[in-house]
Design an enzyme around this catalytic site. Structure first.
Site, mmCIF file in Angstrom:
data_model
loop_
_atom_site.group_PDB
_atom_site.id
_atom_site.type_symbol
_atom_site.label_atom_id
_atom_site.label_comp_id
_atom_site.label_asym_id
_atom_site.label_seq_id
_atom_site.Cartn_x
_atom_site.Cartn_y
_atom_site.Cartn_z
ATOM 1 N N GLY A 252 -14.904 12.437 52.483
ATOM 2 C CA GLY A 252 -14.039 12.341 53.667
ATOM 3 C C GLY A 252 -12.565 12.404 53.307
ATOM 4 C CB CYS A 253 -10.605 10.665 50.717
ATOM 5 S SG CYS A 253 -11.033 9.000 51.288
#
Length: 153
Positions: A44-45
């Site tokens: 996600g990051c």
């Protein structure tokens, strides 16, 4: 008390991915997208950072400075920057100074486990250092569009 739009953004000084000190007050007179993320080089990051990277010239033309913050070290940030060719500053909040001031450090749950971590939030800070908006439901794959839309720029 949690920070709200209209509040003065708390100042800070921490090192960036190159080991250089960076303070929020260095950007007075500019719009700042201060985005908090849990950990370097996780799915996600990475999606969020790469979306900001891919749209960086557009957001820069709108006068926005992008600052990413996690509790990872400057060395971890440097690897993350190099691996994905990130064109913006990553702040190493290893002592949790910024995440605590902004109220994004707290209890999280994942796969039945409870632990302490950073919530994914973005604070849009105006030229006078006040918080204009807080994005709490971050769309990692379309984050630049969220910033532009919420800020109306």
């Amino acid at each position: 008390m949690a920070l709200q739009p209209g509040a003065q953004a708390p100042d800070f000084t921490v090192n960036d991915q190159n080991g250089n000190p960076v303070s929020l007050h260095d950007f007075k007179g500019k719009k700042v997208a201060l985005y908090f993320y849990p950990k370097d080089d996780t799915p996600g990051c990475t999606a969020q950072a790469c979306n900001l990277r891919d749209n960086f010239s557009d957001i820069q033309k709108k006068g926005v400075v992008v600052l990413g913050v996690s509790t990872d070290s400057d060395k971890s940030h440097k690897k993350f920057e190099d691996k994905y060719k990130l064109p913006f500053t990553l702040l190493a909040d290893v002592d949790k100074e910024i995440v605590e001031k902004y109220g994004v450090w707290g209890e999280k749950k994942f796969m039945g486990k409870t632990y302490m971590g950073t919530s994914r939030n973005t604070f849009l800070i105006n030229e006078s250092g006040k918080i204009d908006h807080i994005i709490e439901k971050v769309d990692t794959k379309n984050h630049t569009a969220q910033i532009v839309e919420v800020w109306g720029i």
